[in-house]
Enzyme design. Structure first.
Site, PDB file in Angstrom:
ATOM      1  N   TYR A 141       9.414  -4.624   5.966  1.00 14.80           N
ATOM      2  CA  TYR A 141       8.775  -5.359   4.875  1.00 14.80           C
ATOM      3  C   TYR A 141       7.311  -4.947   4.819  1.00 14.80           C
ATOM      4  CZ  TYR A 141       7.139  -9.208   1.948  1.00 14.80           C
ATOM      5  OH  TYR A 141       6.582  -9.945   0.938  1.00 14.80           O
ATOM      6  N   ASP A 236       1.830  -0.022   9.351  1.00 17.20           N
ATOM      7  CA  ASP A 236       1.627  -1.319   8.717  1.00 17.20           C
ATOM      8  C   ASP A 236       1.482  -2.341   9.839  1.00 17.20           C
ATOM      9  OD1 ASP A 236       1.563  -3.669   7.378  1.00 17.20           O
ATOM     10  OD2 ASP A 236       3.428  -3.369   6.254  1.00 17.20           O
ATOM     11  N   LYS A 264      -3.036 -10.878   7.572  1.00 21.93           N
ATOM     12  CA  LYS A 264      -2.702 -12.054   8.390  1.00 21.93           C
ATOM     13  C   LYS A 264      -3.818 -12.475   9.373  1.00 21.93           C
ATOM     14  CE  LYS A 264       2.064 -11.968   7.228  1.00 21.93           C
ATOM     15  NZ  LYS A 264       3.099 -10.964   7.136  1.00 21.93           N
TER      16      LYS A 264
HETATM   17  C1  LIG Z   1       3.284 -10.205   5.713  1.00 22.38           C
HETATM   18  C2  LIG Z   1       3.397  -8.736   5.689  1.00 22.38           C
HETATM   19  C3  LIG Z   1       2.956  -7.973   4.600  1.00 22.38           C
HETATM   20  C4  LIG Z   1       2.475  -8.621   3.318  1.00 22.38           C
HETATM   21  O1  LIG Z   1       1.308  -9.333   3.502  1.00 22.38           O
HETATM   22  P1  LIG Z   1       0.924 -10.485   2.418  1.00 22.38           P
HETATM   23  O2  LIG Z   1      -0.427 -10.931   2.859  1.00 22.38           O
HETATM   24  O3  LIG Z   1       1.989 -11.517   2.543  1.00 22.38           O
HETATM   25  O4  LIG Z   1       0.920  -9.832   1.092  1.00 22.38           O
HETATM   26  C5  LIG Z   1       2.986  -6.606   4.690  1.00 22.38           C
HETATM   27  N1  LIG Z   1       3.429  -5.995   5.792  1.00 22.38           N
HETATM   28  C6  LIG Z   1       3.870  -6.680   6.862  1.00 22.38           C
HETATM   29  C7  LIG Z   1       4.323  -5.938   8.081  1.00 22.38           C
HETATM   30  C8  LIG Z   1       3.889  -8.075   6.834  1.00 22.38           C
HETATM   31  O5  LIG Z   1       4.363  -8.742   7.873  1.00 22.38           O
END
Ligand SMILES: *Cc1c(COP(=O)(O)O)cnc(C)c1O
Length: 424
Positions: A141, A236, A264
């Protein structure tokens, strides 16, 4: 457990908000509890229930809720204004902190969410290489934008739509999917798409299909094969950043990508994201380069302030303690599931842990998907009734904070025992 007020609020909310929520993972059957307030490791709902929180807003709240230092610094900032459309010194302070910690970070662009960060990082990689295709892992994701919503994890998987309608195949035909932890699959797609792949984007630890760890040497393999083929490697680290170690997964595993995306934890409970990486790539971004990236709230002073106060508190003790807590809980889950004869696999790393109701080692998305999700939801409700909130999905990850002390862990272990007693 009483949830009457939550039920009434849900019925009201459903009239105005899609399924009563503003992000899909927040909905679960028959209805979610509505939160009144949060402090340290606890959430309090509108019916007066108190839960030990292992969801922690899906990751950001590593210092627990309502952290005093963050509150005080943000209060001061609020008085000074909340958005300027002009640069501030605080952006330099936070950028320097990020660069000091994250190995690949030579320059930073702050944005508002992880979604924006991955979207812009992919554009940057395409712009720099002049190539169209990207490689993404099944079940990974990277936020809710078009290029990466293919076989996606998190809420997309939980609600059965890992490929979202509304995304033209022209957009996703350039997204190549591969299974995680599989060297041959990558070798093949790179060979078949020679000189066409702009970037490979990877969650170094997959945190949106539970908690899937990379096999030993796998990230190093990704680094080598991308380097050999002129492919930009993007980690990521929206979950793993500042979590696995001060410098994130790249420090933990000793593998340095070209670019990384953060979010986050970096915002200390406020919206933020960041693209970081090698100077020669970052400088291709506007306004110094031609690849466009912009945002009214980029580098927002409130989020930046919360970020500065958060990173200050992420010291050696933080990593030692949050790791120890997750390890204890994971070991408890291993022991209890074995004793109750319930097939399960449990994984943990740093402050992340998750149980899969699955008898196979979970190495990738396909295996994760074979887990018993019904049993997971029973486990979820049993825990909730015993005052423990974990994310309401087999395909999310639990997190520990610095506020989950020994007493809280003890209570949680008792709740786990109770939850398994009633688990068929
Ligand atoms: C939560 C998440 C995202 C998206 O971040 P948002 O602030 O919710 O847009 C992207 N990559 C990873 C690995 C995530 O856990």
């Amino acid at each position: 457990m009483k949830l009457e007020k939550s039920k009434a609020l849900f019925e009201e909310a459903q009239k105005y908000l899609v399924k009563g929520v503003n992000s899909p993972v927040r909905y679960f059957k028959p209805y979610p509890f509505f939160v009144q307030k949060a402090k340290d490791c606890y959430l309090f709902d509108v019916d007066g229930n108190k839960y030990i929180d292992y969801c922690l807003a899906y990751g950001p709240m590593v210092l627990g809720h309502a952290n005093e230092a963050i509150i005080n610094a943000v209060k001061e900032q609020l008085e000074l204004g909340t958005a300027y459309g002009c640069p501030t010194e605080k952006e330099i302070i936070l950028a320097k902190e990020v660069i000091n910690r994250v190995p690949c970070a030579e320059m930073v662009r702050f944005v508002n969410s992880g979604t924006e960060a991955t979207m812009s990082a992919i554009r940057l990689a395409r712009g720099v290489t002049g190539r169209k295709k990207i490689i993404k892992f099944d079940g990974a994701y990277h936020g809710a934008h078009d290029y990466v919503l293919v076989k996606s994890g998190s809420g997309a998987l939980t609600h059965g739509t890992p490929n979202s309608p509304g995304i033209p195949e022209e957009t996703t035909k350039n997204t190549i999917l591969v299974p995680f932890n599989d060297e041959e699959a990558i070798e093949k797609v790179i060979k078949d798409n020679k000189d066409e792949i702009a970037c490979l984007i990877v969650e170094p630890v997959m945190g949106n299909v539970g908690c899937i760890l990379p096999k030993e040497g796998y990230l190093k393999f990704l680094r080598e094969i991308t380097e050999e083929n002129g492919i930009i490697l993007i980690f990521d680290e929206v979950i793993t950043g500042f979590r696995l170690a001060k410098g994130g997964a790249q420090e933990y595993y000793g593998v340095i990508p070209d670019l990384a995306t953060l979010g986050k934890i970096l915002g200390g409970g406020f919206p933020i994201g960041a693209i970081v990486g090698k100077k020669e790539i970052m400088e291709q971004m506007s306004p110094s380069g031609p690849i466009y990236q912009a945002g009214t709230f980029n580098g927002n002073p409130v989020s930046i302030t919360a970020g500065i106060e958060t990173l200050k508190q992420l010291d050696d003790k933080f990593y030692k303690e949050t790791t120890k807590t997750a390890e204890k809980l994971a070991n408890c889950l291993r022991e209890v599931s074995e004793r109750y004869n319930i097939p399960a696999k449990v994984y943990n790393i740093a402050s992340m842990f998750q149980i899969y109701f699955n008898d196979k080692e979970v190495l990738n998305y396909e295996i994760a998907k074979q887990s018993d999700t019904e049993r997971f939801m029973k486990y979820f409700w049993n825990l909730l009734e015993n005052g423990v909130f974990v994310p309401p999905s087999q395909f999310e990850c639990c997190f520990t904070s610095i506020k989950h002390n020994d007493e809280v862990v003890e209570k949680t272990m008792n709740a786990i025992e109770e939850a398994f007693k009633n688990l068929e």
